[in-house]
Scaffold this active site. Sequence first.
Site, PDB file in Angstrom:
ATOM      1  CE  LYS A 191      24.636  51.395  15.824  1.00  0.00           C
ATOM      2  NZ  LYS A 191      23.856  50.894  14.673  1.00  0.00           N
ATOM      3  NE  ARG A 206      18.185  53.866  16.715  1.00  0.00           N
ATOM      4  CZ  ARG A 206      18.714  52.724  17.124  1.00  0.00           C
ATOM      5  NH1 ARG A 206      19.396  52.652  18.232  1.00  0.00           N
ATOM      6  NH2 ARG A 206      18.547  51.636  16.400  1.00  0.00           N
ATOM      7  NE  ARG A 226      17.174  43.229  17.037  1.00  0.00           N
ATOM      8  CZ  ARG A 226      17.960  44.314  16.958  1.00  0.00           C
ATOM      9  NH1 ARG A 226      19.249  44.205  17.145  1.00  0.00           N
ATOM     10  NH2 ARG A 226      17.452  45.497  16.700  1.00  0.00           N
TER      11      ARG A 226
HETATM   12  P1  AMP Z   1      18.994  48.614  18.015  1.00  0.00           P
HETATM   13  O1  AMP Z   1      19.232  47.326  18.726  1.00  0.00           O
HETATM   14  O2  AMP Z   1      19.998  49.684  18.369  1.00  0.00           O
HETATM   15  O3  AMP Z   1      18.822  48.461  16.525  1.00  0.00           O
HETATM   16  O4  AMP Z   1      17.578  49.170  18.577  1.00  0.00           O
HETATM   17  C1  AMP Z   1      16.380  48.437  18.432  1.00  0.00           C
HETATM   18  C2  AMP Z   1      15.184  49.357  18.609  1.00  0.00           C
HETATM   19  O5  AMP Z   1      15.198  49.927  19.935  1.00  0.00           O
HETATM   20  C3  AMP Z   1      15.123  50.573  17.683  1.00  0.00           C
HETATM   21  O6  AMP Z   1      14.574  50.244  16.414  1.00  0.00           O
HETATM   22  C4  AMP Z   1      14.239  51.524  18.478  1.00  0.00           C
HETATM   23  O7  AMP Z   1      12.869  51.121  18.431  1.00  0.00           O
HETATM   24  C5  AMP Z   1      14.722  51.281  19.904  1.00  0.00           C
HETATM   25  N1  AMP Z   1      15.855  52.174  20.268  1.00  0.00           N
HETATM   26  C6  AMP Z   1      17.135  51.787  20.565  1.00  0.00           C
HETATM   27  N2  AMP Z   1      17.901  52.848  20.851  1.00  0.00           N
HETATM   28  C7  AMP Z   1      17.105  53.935  20.722  1.00  0.00           C
HETATM   29  C8  AMP Z   1      17.324  55.337  20.855  1.00  0.00           C
HETATM   30  N3  AMP Z   1      18.532  55.854  21.166  1.00  0.00           N
HETATM   31  N4  AMP Z   1      16.264  56.171  20.641  1.00  0.00           N
HETATM   32  C9  AMP Z   1      15.046  55.691  20.337  1.00  0.00           C
HETATM   33  N5  AMP Z   1      14.766  54.384  20.172  1.00  0.00           N
HETATM   34  C10 AMP Z   1      15.785  53.504  20.364  1.00  0.00           C
END
Ligand code: AMP
Length: 216
Positions: free
Chosen positions: A13, A88, A160
């Site tokens: 994404k 999400r 990360r």
């Molecule tokens: P990502 O970079 O999108 O994989 O997000 C990393 C982390 O941020 C996730 O594993 C969640 O802990 C938190 N996070 C990001 N977006 C959301 C969302 N829309 N709702 C809840 N937690 C989020």
Amino acid sequence: MNIILLGAPGVGKGTQAKKIMQKFRIPQISTGEILRNEVKSGSALGQKVKSLLDQGQLVPDDLMLEIVHHRLRQPDCKRGFILDGFPRTIPQARGLDKLLKKLKIPPVTVIEIYAPDRIIIERITSRRICGKCGTDYNLKLNPPPPDNRCRICGGKIVQRDDDKAETIKKRLAVYQEQTKPLIDYYNKQDHFHRFDGQLSVDELFRQIESIVEKNE
Ligand code: AMP
């Protein structure tokens, strides 16, 4: 042009969002990146969410809706935006629907990218980012320079914390349980499109681009 990118962590994404951003000049809103920056800055919000991020768990819906509400009101979103990593959960999707109505934002194009877990795990474990500016690297497809410093800003390239093997399984389980139901939610609406995340980055972008152009 307003876009939601749906799909499991690591499916591509972020890479596609950056390409859409460059081509169509609309901002990428990565909620994960917003939260990681809060953690890095040590803000009150960052301290509140740090342990959830470290454990691969989701941040509460009301907090996420507040963050996105604030972001969508910024002037750079006037021409459109790409939501990457939000919504999400079903409550987030319902909250977003209300928010879009309130802000009088026209319908959103929803793009799902899918791939088998095996591929996703392989990709996430090879993923690296610049700890300073967030630029993405990949040990196989886009390896960091030999000095391990970012090509853009010279920052140190790191993995990360939540991309480590222990946390990935948890994040994929959370995706199956809480985010996958969104596919049904959006599938019932117009403007929903699915794409194969195993295509090459450029081929996948070519297909996404043609849909975005049609809906512009
Ligand atoms: P990502 O970079 O999108 O994989 O997000 C990393 C982390 O941020 C996730 O594993 C969640 O802990 C938190 N996070 C990001 N977006 C959301 C969302 N829309 N709702 C809840 N937690 C989020």
